[in-house]
Write a protein that holds these residues in place. Structure first.
Motif, mmCIF file in Angstrom:
data_model
loop_
_atom_site.group_PDB
_atom_site.id
_atom_site.type_symbol
_atom_site.label_atom_id
_atom_site.label_comp_id
_atom_site.label_asym_id
_atom_site.label_seq_id
_atom_site.Cartn_x
_atom_site.Cartn_y
_atom_site.Cartn_z
ATOM 1 N N LEU A 188 -6.746 5.709 -8.925
ATOM 2 C CA LEU A 188 -5.335 4.241 -8.304
ATOM 3 C C LEU A 188 -5.670 3.234 -8.002
ATOM 4 O O LEU A 188 -6.426 3.033 -6.983
ATOM 5 C CB LEU A 188 -3.856 4.816 -7.803
ATOM 6 N N LYS A 189 -5.488 2.234 -9.054
ATOM 7 C CA LYS A 189 -5.139 1.078 -8.205
ATOM 8 C C LYS A 189 -4.670 0.877 -7.216
ATOM 9 O O LYS A 189 -4.802 -0.991 -7.097
ATOM 10 C CB LYS A 189 -5.378 -0.403 -9.664
ATOM 11 N N ILE A 190 -3.522 0.960 -7.105
ATOM 12 C CA ILE A 190 -2.720 0.876 -6.340
ATOM 13 C C ILE A 190 -2.668 1.511 -4.874
ATOM 14 O O ILE A 190 -3.244 2.586 -5.008
ATOM 15 C CB ILE A 190 -1.047 0.684 -6.743
ATOM 16 N N ARG A 191 -3.020 0.919 -3.783
ATOM 17 C CA ARG A 191 -2.812 1.111 -2.496
ATOM 18 C C ARG A 191 -2.115 1.272 -1.265
ATOM 19 O O ARG A 191 -0.759 0.387 -1.588
ATOM 20 C CB ARG A 191 -4.388 0.739 -1.969
ATOM 21 N N LYS A 192 -1.948 1.927 -0.972
ATOM 22 C CA LYS A 192 -1.025 1.948 0.361
ATOM 23 C C LYS A 192 -1.638 0.313 1.501
ATOM 24 O O LYS A 192 -1.998 -0.627 1.540
ATOM 25 C CB LYS A 192 -1.438 3.056 1.972
ATOM 26 N N GLY A 193 -0.141 -0.042 1.684
ATOM 27 C CA GLY A 193 -0.388 -1.318 2.245
ATOM 28 C C GLY A 193 0.419 -2.553 1.279
ATOM 29 O O GLY A 193 0.071 -3.760 1.889
ATOM 30 N N ASP A 194 -0.091 -2.379 -0.245
ATOM 31 C CA ASP A 194 0.046 -3.509 -1.350
ATOM 32 C C ASP A 194 1.512 -3.638 -1.178
ATOM 33 O O ASP A 194 2.084 -2.722 -1.051
ATOM 34 C CB ASP A 194 -0.398 -2.833 -2.229
ATOM 35 N N THR A 195 1.925 -4.841 -2.034
ATOM 36 C CA THR A 195 2.965 -5.508 -2.103
ATOM 37 C C THR A 195 3.622 -5.304 -3.834
ATOM 38 O O THR A 195 2.236 -5.678 -4.080
ATOM 39 C CB THR A 195 3.341 -7.012 -1.389
ATOM 40 N N VAL A 196 4.362 -4.718 -4.440
ATOM 41 C CA VAL A 196 4.519 -4.327 -4.888
ATOM 42 C C VAL A 196 5.867 -4.326 -5.697
ATOM 43 O O VAL A 196 6.615 -5.074 -4.928
ATOM 44 C CB VAL A 196 4.010 -3.016 -6.058
ATOM 45 N N GLN A 197 5.948 -4.939 -6.738
ATOM 46 C CA GLN A 197 7.123 -5.223 -7.812
ATOM 47 C C GLN A 197 7.730 -4.084 -8.213
ATOM 48 O O GLN A 197 7.064 -3.735 -9.736
ATOM 49 C CB GLN A 197 7.537 -6.567 -7.864
#
Length: 113
Positions: A3-12
Motif C-alpha cells: 500500500l502507498k499509505i503508511r502509518k503516520g500519514d495525514t489523509v482525507q
C-alpha cells in the motif's frame, strides 16, 4: 499487497459519514485493505467490566467505549504537504535506487517514518 499509505500519514476521507475530514493514520492492515484514522469513523463498543484486581493494575473498566473503526483504503487520499489538498501518490526512484513516495499533485516528497 503493498500500500502507498503508511502509518503516520495525514489523509482525507473522500466518502462515507466522515467525508471531507482529515486525520493521522494510526494503523494500516494491508491484508484487509483497511486503515484506522485518528478521531474518524468512531464506533461504540460495549465492554464488559473486569474484576477489581485487574482494574487496580490498569485493566479496562466496563461501559461504552468509543474508538476508531476501520476505513477502506479506497475511501481515503493522502493530503499533499504543500497545499493541504488530497493527492494521489506516485513512486519514483532516487539517485541511489531507493523508492520515494511523491505527491502527484505538486511533486513534493512525502516524509518517511
Amino acid at each position: 499487497m503493498a500500500l502507498k499509505i503508511r502509518k503516520g500519514d495525514t489523509v482525507q476521507v473522500m466518502s462515507g459519514k466522515d467525508s471531507g475530514k482529515q486525520g493521522r493514520v494510526l494503523r494500516v492492515e494491508p491484508r484487509k485493505s483497511r486503515l484506522f484514522v485518528e478521531g474518524l469513523n468512531i464506533v461504540k463498543r460495549h465492554q464488559r467490566p473486569r474484576s477489581m484486581k485487574d482494574t487496580q493494575r490498569g485493566g479496562k473498566v466496563g461501559g461504552v467505549i468509543e474508538k476508531e473503526g476501520p476505513i477502506h483504503i479506497s475511501n481515503v487520499m493522502v493530503v499533499d504537504p504543500g497545499d493541504d489538498k488530497p493527492s494521489r501518490i506516485r513512486i519514483e526512484r532516487g539517485e541511489d535506487g531507493t523508492r520515494q513516495r511523491v505527491a502527484a499533485r505538486s511533486g513534493t516528497r512525502l516524509q518517511e517514518r
